[in-house]
Design a protein around this motif. Structure first.
Motif, PDB file in Angstrom:
ATOM      1  N   LEU A 149      79.122  70.923 117.253  1.00 55.69           N
ATOM      2  CA  LEU A 149      79.639  72.248 117.163  1.00 55.69           C
ATOM      3  C   LEU A 149      79.775  72.813 119.024  1.00 55.69           C
ATOM      4  CD1 LEU A 149      78.050  74.319 114.674  1.00 55.69           C
ATOM      5  CD2 LEU A 149      80.247  73.514 114.708  1.00 55.69           C
ATOM      6  N   LYS A 150      79.417  71.706 119.744  1.00 54.88           N
ATOM      7  CA  LYS A 150      79.007  71.930 121.152  1.00 54.88           C
ATOM      8  C   LYS A 150      80.528  72.490 121.778  1.00 54.88           C
ATOM      9  CE  LYS A 150      77.511  69.938 125.492  1.00 54.88           C
ATOM     10  NZ  LYS A 150      76.991  68.766 125.999  1.00 54.88           N
ATOM     11  N   THR A 151      80.554  73.562 122.217  1.00 55.23           N
ATOM     12  CA  THR A 151      81.822  74.096 122.730  1.00 55.23           C
ATOM     13  C   THR A 151      81.627  74.797 123.970  1.00 55.23           C
ATOM     14  OG1 THR A 151      82.296  74.498 120.179  1.00 55.23           O
ATOM     15  CG2 THR A 151      83.800  75.696 122.064  1.00 55.23           C
ATOM     16  N   SER A 152      82.277  74.633 124.906  1.00 54.15           N
ATOM     17  CA  SER A 152      82.316  75.179 126.200  1.00 54.15           C
ATOM     18  C   SER A 152      82.510  76.886 126.249  1.00 54.15           C
ATOM     19  CB  SER A 152      83.386  74.781 127.192  1.00 54.15           C
ATOM     20  OG  SER A 152      82.982  73.225 127.332  1.00 54.15           O
ATOM     21  N   ARG A 153      81.989  77.866 127.062  1.00 53.46           N
ATOM     22  CA  ARG A 153      82.146  78.912 127.111  1.00 53.46           C
ATOM     23  C   ARG A 153      83.779  79.529 127.413  1.00 53.46           C
ATOM     24  NH1 ARG A 153      77.449  82.103 129.563  1.00 53.46           N
ATOM     25  NH2 ARG A 153      75.727  80.457 129.406  1.00 53.46           N
TER      26      ARG A 153
END
Length: 227
Positions: free
Chosen positions: A148-152
């Protein structure tokens, strides 16, 4: 451990320069030790990712004296003494849906997952509180599942509604009030993050663990949630 001057009446105690589980546990242990001293000259103790900011009474201590006190009290921090099976688990009900989760579908797309899989992954973890700041009651929780790692967001929103549940990189959080922000919104909760009647201003403290619980739209509205 490294102690540096922050201002005329405060110091920062560093336990490392990278955000890790070990450093977070050292911060929590130091925070607990300092709070339990019940020393009225220690005016404010603010834990963060790898450090503790301490404001002190300059009529009671000068820098040399406060440094000696801290070195004495914190020299033998044992992170193993921190109860990782904390009983202070705060469960937050969340309505996950594109109606309130403005970025839910986009996060799913970027992660090559279905919306249901995103919800399942986000709500399956028991999160540690790494820091509290930005807004009263805003707890930085980690770590989300790597998938789920997602950039701002490239362009932050001018207004994120109160109760929005969001992720950014490996962290997740709940916005305690309407505010600007650049995190990815997955859903919304009616849970009250900020409570000025509490000494800590929130039910979530540095010693808490947080669990998200998916609920229906009807349940969300019945709890006082707003669309």
């Amino acid at each position: 451990m490294n102690i540096e001057i922050a201002s005329v009446d405060s110091v920062i105690i560093y336990f490392g320069d990278t955000i890790t589980k070990e450093n977070s546990l050292k911060v929590k242990a130091a925070y607990k030790i300092l709070k339990e001293l019940n020393n009225s000259a220690l005016i404010e103790i603010v834990p963060s990712y790898v450090s503790v900011l301490l404001t002190y009474d300059t009529f009671k201590y000068n820098y040399k004296e406060i440094k000696e006190l801290l070195e004495k009290e914190l020299k033998d921090i044992k992170i193993s003494s921190i109860n990782e099976e904390s009983k202070n688990i705060v469960t937050i009900d969340v309505y996950y849906d594109k109606e309130v989760g403005f970025d839910l579908e986009e996060v799913a797309k970027k992660s090559n997952l279905s919306v249901d899989e995103v919800i399942a992954l986000h709500s399956s973890k028991l999160y540690d509180v790494y820091a509290i700041g930005f807004l009263p009651g805003f707890a930085y929780l980690a770590s989300v599942d790597e998938r789920l790692k997602t950039s701002r967001l490239e362009t932050p929103r001018k207004k994120i509604p109160k109760g929005s549940v969001a992720i950014a990189d490996t962290q997740t959080a709940v916005y305690p009030k309407d505010s600007p922000g650049g995190w990815n919104i997955l859903g919304r909760t009616a849970f009250k993050l900020f409570d000025k009647s509490l000494e800590t201003l929130s039910l979530i403290t540095i010693d808490s663990k947080v669990k998200f619980n998916p609920i229906t739209k009807e349940q969300f509205l019945s709890q006082g949630g707003e669309l």
